[in-house]
Each structure stands twice: as structure tokens, then as C-alpha cells.
Design an enzyme around this catalytic site. Structure first.
Site, mmCIF file in Angstrom:
data_model
loop_
_atom_site.group_PDB
_atom_site.id
_atom_site.type_symbol
_atom_site.label_atom_id
_atom_site.label_comp_id
_atom_site.label_asym_id
_atom_site.label_seq_id
_atom_site.Cartn_x
_atom_site.Cartn_y
_atom_site.Cartn_z
ATOM 1 N N LYS A 45 0.806 -1.186 0.000
ATOM 2 C CA LYS A 45 0.000 0.000 0.000
ATOM 3 C C LYS A 45 0.855 1.258 0.000
ATOM 4 C CE LYS A 45 -3.611 -2.133 2.794
ATOM 5 N NZ LYS A 45 -4.289 -2.090 4.104
ATOM 6 N N GLY A 46 2.074 1.133 0.472
ATOM 7 C CA GLY A 46 2.916 2.285 0.745
ATOM 8 C C GLY A 46 3.201 3.220 -0.406
ATOM 9 N N GLU A 101 7.998 2.013 -5.830
ATOM 10 C CA GLU A 101 8.076 1.612 -4.426
ATOM 11 C C GLU A 101 8.167 2.863 -3.549
ATOM 12 O OE1 GLU A 101 7.291 -0.304 -2.106
ATOM 13 O OE2 GLU A 101 8.641 -2.011 -2.299
ATOM 14 N N ASP A 102 7.723 2.751 -2.314
ATOM 15 C CA ASP A 102 7.794 3.885 -1.397
ATOM 16 C C ASP A 102 9.184 4.032 -0.787
ATOM 17 O OD1 ASP A 102 7.557 1.567 0.138
ATOM 18 O OD2 ASP A 102 5.962 2.325 1.413
ATOM 19 N N ASP A 105 14.744 -0.464 1.675
ATOM 20 C CA ASP A 105 15.715 -0.543 2.765
ATOM 21 C C ASP A 105 16.551 -1.797 2.590
ATOM 22 O OD1 ASP A 105 13.679 -2.272 3.671
ATOM 23 O OD2 ASP A 105 13.002 -0.872 5.171
ATOM 24 N N LYS A 134 17.014 3.848 1.467
ATOM 25 C CA LYS A 134 17.719 3.679 2.746
ATOM 26 C C LYS A 134 18.863 2.695 2.533
ATOM 27 C CE LYS A 134 15.200 3.333 6.607
ATOM 28 N NZ LYS A 134 14.512 2.724 7.784
ATOM 29 N N PHE A 155 12.974 5.580 11.302
ATOM 30 C CA PHE A 155 11.668 5.012 11.003
ATOM 31 C C PHE A 155 10.787 6.139 10.475
ATOM 32 C CE2 PHE A 155 7.332 3.662 11.920
ATOM 33 C CZ PHE A 155 7.334 2.506 11.172
ATOM 34 N N VAL A 156 10.523 6.113 9.157
ATOM 35 C CA VAL A 156 9.829 7.206 8.482
ATOM 36 C C VAL A 156 8.373 6.859 8.204
ATOM 37 C CG1 VAL A 156 11.878 8.239 7.453
ATOM 38 C CG2 VAL A 156 10.739 6.381 6.273
ATOM 39 N N ASP A 162 3.678 4.077 6.512
ATOM 40 C CA ASP A 162 2.815 4.007 7.689
ATOM 41 C C ASP A 162 3.499 3.439 8.920
ATOM 42 O OD1 ASP A 162 1.320 0.883 8.066
ATOM 43 O OD2 ASP A 162 2.850 1.272 6.563
ATOM 44 N N ARG A 168 -0.238 7.379 6.768
ATOM 45 C CA ARG A 168 -0.056 7.351 5.307
ATOM 46 C C ARG A 168 -0.525 8.658 4.659
ATOM 47 N NH1 ARG A 168 1.127 2.147 3.591
ATOM 48 N NH2 ARG A 168 0.218 0.458 4.807
#
Length: 177
Positions: A45-46, A101-102, A105, A134, A155-156, A162, A168
Site C-alpha cells: 500500500k505504501g 516503491e515507497d 531498505d 535507505k 523510522f519514516v 505508515d 499514510r
């Protein structure tokens, strides 16, 4: 939920997010050209908010598809194991593909998806755009073709990212200490 919006620190404000998204669209337009179709695969969902803002500025004909995978669940760090929730895709043989992609990492999710797309669907070209990169957390050998911002090990949340399903909707990127 143990995280509150008042504890959120600003990382990239709304203006910076909009500006960078527009710049990424320009890079993608230049890379793919404006003649051939582009199949955009939005990783739910990101990346949904970023993807929607991005494709509004693409100049070529776009076919939008969605897939759903997870390596986080409700955790703040990737589990390293990719869970395929919905990988339904149209025929991509000899097509130009852009995976949106959001955040990348560890890279495990994207490595899984790119291998799947290339080995199963045989596209003409397959490129990756991520809003956040990241690198410090990377364990899989994969890099995006385009990225918005590089981030440290924070942690973003916001702009699609989210914490336990919340935050979000924020038009900016923030982080929790």
C-alpha cells in the site's frame, strides 16, 4: 498505537516532496521517452500516494497495475521475508515496466519482485523508482534506477508510509526518534 503525531519530526516537507516527485517524473520521461507505452506497477500500500502523484506527470501512455507484498507486517523493521499477497500482473513481454516503491531498505522485496518480473514476464525494460532510498539497511544486491531522497536509518512515515496502518495520509515525510 504508541506513536503520536506530536512526536513526529519533519524530514521532508510537503513542498520538497512535491518538487522531488516532479523531478523524478522528468527523469523517467527522459529515460523512457514519450512514444512507447509504460506499464507502471505500484507496490501497495505504501507507494500508492507517490505513484499517483508521479504518473500524473508522465508524458507517455501509462498502464497502471497494482501488486501487494509485505516484508514488514506491523513491525518497524523489515522481517527480511517477502510475503506475496497479490502478484496478479498482465502480460509484460517486450513492454517497458516501471516498478514504483515507497522505500527500499533491505532490498529484499524489490529483489523478489524484479526477479519475478524479469524471469516470468520478460519485459523489454524494467526499472525501479522509489521515493526513499535507505542504503544503510541494504542486504540484497539491488539499487533503484531513480530515487527521491536518501534517508538514514530512521523510522519514516507519511506520503504513503505508515506505522501500523496510520500516518499514510500525511503530505510530508516525518520520522520518530
Amino acid at each position: 498505537m504508541d506513536k503520536k503525531i506530536e512526536d513526529l519530526k519533519m524530514l521532508f516537507d510537503e513542498e520538497a516532496v512535491k518538487k522531488r516527485t516532479k523531478e523524478l517524473a522528468a527523469q523517467i520521461n527522459e529515460s523512457f521517452g514519450q512514444v512507447e507505452d509504460l506499464t507502471v506497477i505500484c507496490v501497495l500500500k505504501g507507494s500508492s500516494i507517490f505513484c499517483c502523484d508521479l504518473i500524473k506527470q508522465l508524458k507517455m501512455p501509462v498502464q497502471l497495475e497494482f501488486i501487494k507484498v509485505s516484508s514488514y507486517g506491523n513491525a518497524q523493521v523489515s522481517s527480511g521475508h517477502v510475503k506475496a499477497l497479490d502478484l496478479t500482473l498482465p502480460a509484460l513481454k517486450d513492454k517497458n515496466v516501471l516498478v514504483v516503491e515507497d522505500i527500499i531498505d533491505t532490498g529484499c522485496t524489490l529483489k523478489f519482485l524484479i526477479d519475478l518480473i524479469q524471469n516470468t514476464h520478460h519485459p523489454k525494460a524494467c526499472k525501479i523508482v522509489t521515493f526513499l532510498n535507505k542504503k544503510i539497511a541494504r542486504t540484497a544486491c539491488i539499487e533503484p534506477d531513480f530515487y527521491g531522497f536518501e534517508v538514514d536509518d530512521k523510522f519514516v512515515v507519511g506520503y504513503g508510509l505508515d506505522y501500523e496502518g496510520y500516518f499514510r495520509n500525511l503530505p510530508y515525510i516525518g520520522y520518530f526518534e
